[in-house]
Design an enzyme around this catalytic site. Structure first.
Site, PDB file in Angstrom:
ATOM      1  CD  GLU A 435      16.264-165.279  59.758  1.00 27.10           C
ATOM      2  OE1 GLU A 435      15.868-165.773  60.829  1.00 27.10           O
ATOM      3  OE2 GLU A 435      17.097-164.367  59.683  1.00 27.10           O
TER       4      GLU A 435
HETATM    5  C1  LIG Z   1       5.419-168.857  63.483  1.00 31.34           C
HETATM    6  C2  LIG Z   1       6.248-167.626  63.468  1.00 31.34           C
HETATM    7  C3  LIG Z   1       7.495-167.615  64.061  1.00 31.34           C
HETATM    8  C4  LIG Z   1       8.264-166.446  64.095  1.00 31.34           C
HETATM    9  N1  LIG Z   1       9.459-166.433  64.769  1.00 31.34           N
HETATM   10  C5  LIG Z   1      10.058-165.242  64.995  1.00 31.34           C
HETATM   11  C6  LIG Z   1      11.172-165.132  65.896  1.00 31.34           C
HETATM   12  O1  LIG Z   1      11.643-166.134  66.440  1.00 31.34           O
HETATM   13  N2  LIG Z   1      11.689-163.900  66.156  1.00 31.34           N
HETATM   14  C7  LIG Z   1      11.192-162.772  65.575  1.00 31.34           C
HETATM   15  O2  LIG Z   1      11.690-161.696  65.864  1.00 31.34           O
HETATM   16  N3  LIG Z   1      10.158-162.832  64.705  1.00 31.34           N
HETATM   17  C8  LIG Z   1       9.578-164.031  64.404  1.00 31.34           C
HETATM   18  N4  LIG Z   1       8.515-164.106  63.558  1.00 31.34           N
HETATM   19  C9  LIG Z   1       8.056-162.887  62.894  1.00 31.34           C
HETATM   20  C10 LIG Z   1       8.356-162.875  61.400  1.00 31.34           C
HETATM   21  O3  LIG Z   1       9.738-162.770  61.195  1.00 31.34           O
HETATM   22  C11 LIG Z   1       7.530-161.737  60.800  1.00 31.34           C
HETATM   23  O4  LIG Z   1       6.183-162.167  60.787  1.00 31.34           O
HETATM   24  C12 LIG Z   1       8.003-161.351  59.414  1.00 31.34           C
HETATM   25  O5  LIG Z   1       9.247-160.735  59.500  1.00 31.34           O
HETATM   26  C13 LIG Z   1       7.043-160.399  58.707  1.00 31.34           C
HETATM   27  O6  LIG Z   1       6.678-159.338  59.546  1.00 31.34           O
HETATM   28  P1  LIG Z   1       5.132-158.983  59.737  1.00 31.34           P
HETATM   29  O7  LIG Z   1       4.431-160.251  60.092  1.00 31.34           O
HETATM   30  O8  LIG Z   1       5.028-157.855  60.673  1.00 31.34           O
HETATM   31  O9  LIG Z   1       4.650-158.568  58.301  1.00 31.34           O
HETATM   32  P2  LIG Z   1       4.778-157.104  57.646  1.00 31.34           P
HETATM   33  O10 LIG Z   1       6.126-156.551  57.873  1.00 31.34           O
HETATM   34  O11 LIG Z   1       3.608-156.302  58.067  1.00 31.34           O
HETATM   35  O12 LIG Z   1       4.650-157.475  56.108  1.00 31.34           O
HETATM   36  C14 LIG Z   1       3.418-157.912  55.524  1.00 31.34           C
HETATM   37  C15 LIG Z   1       3.661-158.278  54.073  1.00 31.34           C
HETATM   38  O13 LIG Z   1       4.081-157.128  53.363  1.00 31.34           O
HETATM   39  C16 LIG Z   1       5.304-157.363  52.694  1.00 31.34           C
HETATM   40  N5  LIG Z   1       6.131-156.157  52.796  1.00 31.34           N
HETATM   41  C17 LIG Z   1       6.481-155.472  53.902  1.00 31.34           C
HETATM   42  N6  LIG Z   1       7.258-154.434  53.587  1.00 31.34           N
HETATM   43  C18 LIG Z   1       7.394-154.451  52.259  1.00 31.34           C
HETATM   44  C19 LIG Z   1       8.089-153.627  51.315  1.00 31.34           C
HETATM   45  N7  LIG Z   1       8.811-152.570  51.699  1.00 31.34           N
HETATM   46  N8  LIG Z   1       8.026-153.961  50.011  1.00 31.34           N
HETATM   47  C20 LIG Z   1       7.323-155.045  49.604  1.00 31.34           C
HETATM   48  N9  LIG Z   1       6.650-155.841  50.447  1.00 31.34           N
HETATM   49  C21 LIG Z   1       6.687-155.558  51.746  1.00 31.34           C
HETATM   50  C22 LIG Z   1       5.944-158.562  53.376  1.00 31.34           C
HETATM   51  O14 LIG Z   1       6.722-159.314  52.458  1.00 31.34           O
HETATM   52  C23 LIG Z   1       4.726-159.330  53.852  1.00 31.34           C
HETATM   53  O15 LIG Z   1       4.300-160.227  52.868  1.00 31.34           O
HETATM   54  C24 LIG Z   1       7.772-165.277  63.469  1.00 31.34           C
HETATM   55  C25 LIG Z   1       6.524-165.297  62.827  1.00 31.34           C
HETATM   56  C26 LIG Z   1       5.757-166.432  62.841  1.00 31.34           C
HETATM   57  C27 LIG Z   1       4.396-166.387  62.203  1.00 31.34           C
END
Ligand SMILES: Cc1cc2nc3c(=O)[nH]c(=O)nc-3n(C[C@H](O)[C@H](O)[C@H](O)COP(=O)(O)OP(=O)(O)OC[C@H]3O[C@@H](n4cnc5c(N)ncnc54)[C@H](O)[C@@H]3O)c2cc1C
Length: 592
Positions: A435
C-alpha cells in the site's frame, strides 16, 4: 498458543470519552451509544477469540498451496471465513442498498482491528474485498454496482487490487499490462501482475479483480492507465456464474509472513474486463479510496503490536527470572516474575502507550473520514488527506518495532516458533511495505501533502493543537505532564516544516533526506495530541467521579509515559532534518 482478547474497554473509552461519538452531529453517530457499541465490539471480540485467533498460528505454519491451478487456504480458514460472512461483518459499514448496514466507518475500523489482531492473514481476504467494493461504489456504473456489489458485500465473492508488475511497484507509470478494446465495449486484458493479496482461494464462489492496465490512446506514464473489473468467472446476464475468464494463478509467493493469505502471481491472458470509471483516469479511480486503504494498513501495524503486547504481558507476569533490585517480590519462589524489572516495564510501557495512542489516532482518522463523507466536511477531508501517510507510515514502522519489543520480552523463547511471537513480527513487517512502501509515504507527505492548498491543512493542524492547549491550560493536572510536552513537540514540527520551506525549493535533496524523520516527528506529535485528549477525557471522568477510576488512573499514567519517554524523539528527528542532505548524499554511488 498465543492469547488474544479484544480491548473493548479501551475502544469504548476512545469512542465515548475522547471522541464523544453521539455528540459529533455526524449522521449515523447518534446511534453509537455505549450499549450499542459494546454489543458490537463484544460480539466481534467473541468471534475473534473463539474462532479467528485459534487459527492464526496453524494458518501460519500450514500456509496456502497451489494444486492443479487451485489455491487452497489452510485448514479451518473456510469455516472461519463462513462465520465472518454469516455474521454480516463485512457489510457493517457498507451502503444499505447493497446489503450493508451503513454504520459509520469508525465502527468498521474498530471491528477491523479486532479481526486483524486475531488473524491478519485471514482478515486480509475481507480487507481486500472492502477496498475493491469502495472502488466500485465510487466509480462503477449502476450496472456494475448491481452486478458485483451485493455479492461482494455479503462475501459470497471477494475482491483483489492488481497494481504491481514484476518491473514496477512504486513507479506504476511503467505498467505493461494491456487492455484491448472490443466491439461489445469490453476489453481483453493481457499481462502479468505479481504479489496480489488474496489473489485466489477456495473460500468464495468468485473473485473480482480490479486491474490497472493501459488501453490505447493514453499518454505516457500514469496518465495512460485505466482501471478494469475482471471477474474470475464471467457473470451471465441473469447474474449466474458463466465461463472461466482468462486469468490464472502462476504461483503463490513464498514469503516472510501472512502465510495464510495467498499472495499470487496472476497471469491475464486475454481476460475479459470492463472499464471502471473514466478511460485513462484509472489512477484517480484507484487512489480515491487511498485514505481508507492506507488507514487500514496503519491499523494493521498497531493491531499486530496489540496482539504481541497482550502475550508479552502474560509472559512477563509468568516467567520467573532474577530478583527485583528493590528486594524479592515472590519470596517463596525461586525468582521474581520478569515484570518486576524496570527494563521489562519500560518495554511494556513503550508498547502499551504506543498501541493505545495509535488506536486513538486511527479512530480519530476514521472519524475524520466519516465527517468528510457523511457531512461533506471539506476541512476534515483535507486533514485526513494530510495525515494518511503519517497513519500508514509511522504506525506500521512503530507497530513492527513494538512487536519486536514484545518478542524481546520472551528472550530466546520469542525467537522459537513454538510461542508464536515470531509470527507477530513477521506478519507486522509487510504493513511497512505494501500500500505504498513507507519511504514513499514519507515522500508523499513532504513532497506533496505539506504543500497542498498553500499549506492550509498543515496550518489547520497546528492551529488545532494550539487551540487545544489554550482551551485546556487551566487544567493544572494536565499542564506539566501533557500540555507542555505537546507544545514543545508541535514547535519542533513547525520548525521542521519551516526548514523544508526555506531549503526544499533550492535543494530538494535537503527535504527528501529528512522525509522519513519528518513522518516520524509528525506521528509523535499526533500521538502526543491523542494522549493529551485522552488525558483530558480521563481527568474529566475522574473529576466527575463516574466510571472505573482505576482505568482512568491507568490511562493518565500511560499518557504521562508517552509524553515523557516517546515524545522527546521529536527533538532528535528535528536535529536530523536540520542536518540536511550533505552527510546523506556525501558518498558517490561507487563508494557503497
Ligand atoms: C505480501 C505482499 C502483498 C502485496 N499485495 C499487493 C496487492 O494486493 N496488490 C498489489 O498491486 N500489490 C501488492 N503488493 C506489492 C506492494 O504494494 C509493492 O511491493 C510495493 O508497492 C513496493 O513496490 P516494489 O516491491 O516494486 O518496490 P520498489 O518500487 O522497487 O521500491 C523499492 C524501495 O525503494 C523505495 N523507493 C521507490 N521509489 C522511491 C522514490 N522515488 N523515492 C524514495 N524511495 C523510493 C521504496 O520505498 C522501497 O523501499 C504486495 C507485496 C507483498 C510483498
Amino acid at each position: 498458543m498465543p492469547i488474544y482478547t479484544a480491548p473493548t474497554k479501551d475502544m469504548q473509552f476512545i469512542l465515548h470519552d475522547m471522541l464523544k461519538a453521539t455528540e459529533t452531529g455526524i449522521p449515523g453517530y447518534d446511534d453509537l451509544d455505549r450499549d450499542f457499541t459494546a454489543a458490537i465490539l463484544g460480539e466481534a471480540g467473541k468471534l475473534a477469540t473463539d474462532v479467528l485467533a485459534p487459527l492464526n498460528a496453524s494458518g501460519d505454519a500450514e500456509g496456502c498451496r497451489l494444486e492443479n491451478g487451485i489455491v487452497y487456504t489452510p485448514k479451518g480458514f473456510k469455516a472461519a471465513f463462513e462465520a465472518v460472512k454469516e455474521g454480516g461483518w463485512n457489510g457493517l459499514d457498507l451502503p444499505e442498498e447493497f446489503g450493508g448496514q451503513n454504520l459509520p466507518y469508525v465502527m468498521g475500523c474498530a471491528v477491523g482491528e479486532v479481526f486483524c489482531s486475531a488473524n491478519m492473514a485471514l482478515n486480509m481476504y475481507q480487507g481486500l474485498t472492502h477496498g475493491a467494493i469502495n472502488a466500485l461504489v465510487s466509480h462503477g456504473t449502476d450496472a456494475q454496482k448491481a452486478t458485483y456489489l451485493p455479492k461482494m458485500v455479503s462475501m459470497e465473492w471477494t475482491g483483489t487490487m492488481n497494481l504491481t508488475e514484476p518491473h514496477c511497484g512504486t513507479d506504476l507509470g511503467m505498467i505493461r499490462t494491456k487492455a484491448d478494446p472490443q466491439e461489445d465495449g469490453s476489453y481483453l486484458i493481457t499481462g502479468q501482475k505479481i504479489f496480489i493479496s488474496a489473489g485466489d482461494h477456495d473460500m468464495a464462489e468468485n473473485i473480482i479483480h480490479l486491474v490497472l492496465a493501459k488501453a490505447p490512446g493514453g499518454g505516457e506514464g500514469t496518465k495512460g492507465i485505466s482501471l478494469f473489473v475482471v471477474p474470475k468467472y464471467v457473470i451471465n446476464d441473469d447474474g449466474t456464474l458463466g465461463e472461466r475468464n482468462g486469468v490464472s494463478v502462476g504461483s503463490i509467493e513464498e514469503k516472510m509472513g501472512i502465510h495464510g493469505n495467498a499472495t499470487c502471481v496472476l497471469n491475464y491472458d486475454g481476460a475479459r474486463g470492463w472499464l471502471v470509471g473514466e478511460l485513462h483516469k484509472g489512477m484517480r479511480a484507484m487512489f480515491v479510496m487511498m485514505n481508507e486503504a492506507r488507514l487500514g494498513v496503519g491499523l494493521q501495524g498497531y493491531a499486530q503490536a496489540e496482539a504481541a503486547y497482550q502475550n508479552a504481558v502474560a509472559y512477563a507476569k509468568d516467567r520467573l527470572q532474577g530478583r527485583a533490585v528493590t528486594g524479592a517480590v515472590n519470596k517463596d519462589g525461586p525468582a521474581d516474575p520478569l515484570i518486576v524489572h524496570p527494563d521489562i516495564r519500560r518495554s511494556l510501557m513503550d508498547q502499551k502507550s504506543f498501541v493505545e495512542g495509535a488506536r486513538a489516532f486511527t479512530f480519530w482518522g476514521a472519524h475524520l473520514i466519516d465527517r468528510a463523507h457523511r457531512l461533506g466536511d471539506k476541512e476534515a477531508d483535507a486533514m485526513i488527506s494530510l495525515l494518511t501517510p503519517v497513519i500508514k507510515g509511522f504506525q506500521t514502522d512503530m507497530g513492527f518495532d513494538m512487536a519486536v519489543q514484545a518478542q524481546q520480552v520472551y528472550g530466546g523463547h520469542g525467537y522459537i516458533e513454538e510461542w508464536g511471537m515470531s509470527q507477530f513480527v513477521r506478519d507486522a513487517r509487510i504493513a511497512m511495505i505494501y500500500e505504498g512502501a513507507n519511504g514513499v509515504q514519507a515522500l508523499d507527505l513532504v513532497g506533496r501533502k505539506l504543500a497542498v492548498d498553500g499549506g492550509k491543512p498543515a496550518m489547520a493542524f497546528f492551529e488545532m493543537v494550539k487551540s487545544f492547549i489554550k482551551e485546556n491550560e487551566g487544567q493544572e493536572a494536565l499542564k506539566a505532564d501533557f500540555l507542555e510536552p505537546l507544545k514543545n513537540a508541535s514547535k519542533d514540527l513547525q520548525t521542521a516544516m519551516m526548514y523544508f520551506m526555506q531549503n526544499g525549493m533550492k535543494n530538494p535533496n535537503a527535504a527528501l533526506a529528512g522525509s522519513n524523520d519528518f513522518m516520524h516527528l509528525f506521528g509523535h506529535v499526533c500521538l502526543g495530541l491523542m494522549w493529551a485528549r485522552m488525558g483530558l477525557a480521563a481527568q474529566n471522568a475522574l473529576d466527575a467521579g463516574t466510571g472505573d477510576a482505576a482505568f482512568y488512573e491507568t490511562k493518565l499514567a500511560t499518557g504521562r509515559y508517552y509524553m515523557a519517554r516517546h515524545l522527546p524523539a521529536t527533538g532528535m528527528h528535528l536535529a536530523r532534518i536540520q542536518s540536511g542532505a550533505d552527510t546523506v548524499m556525501a558518498l558517490p554511488a561507487e563508494a557503497f
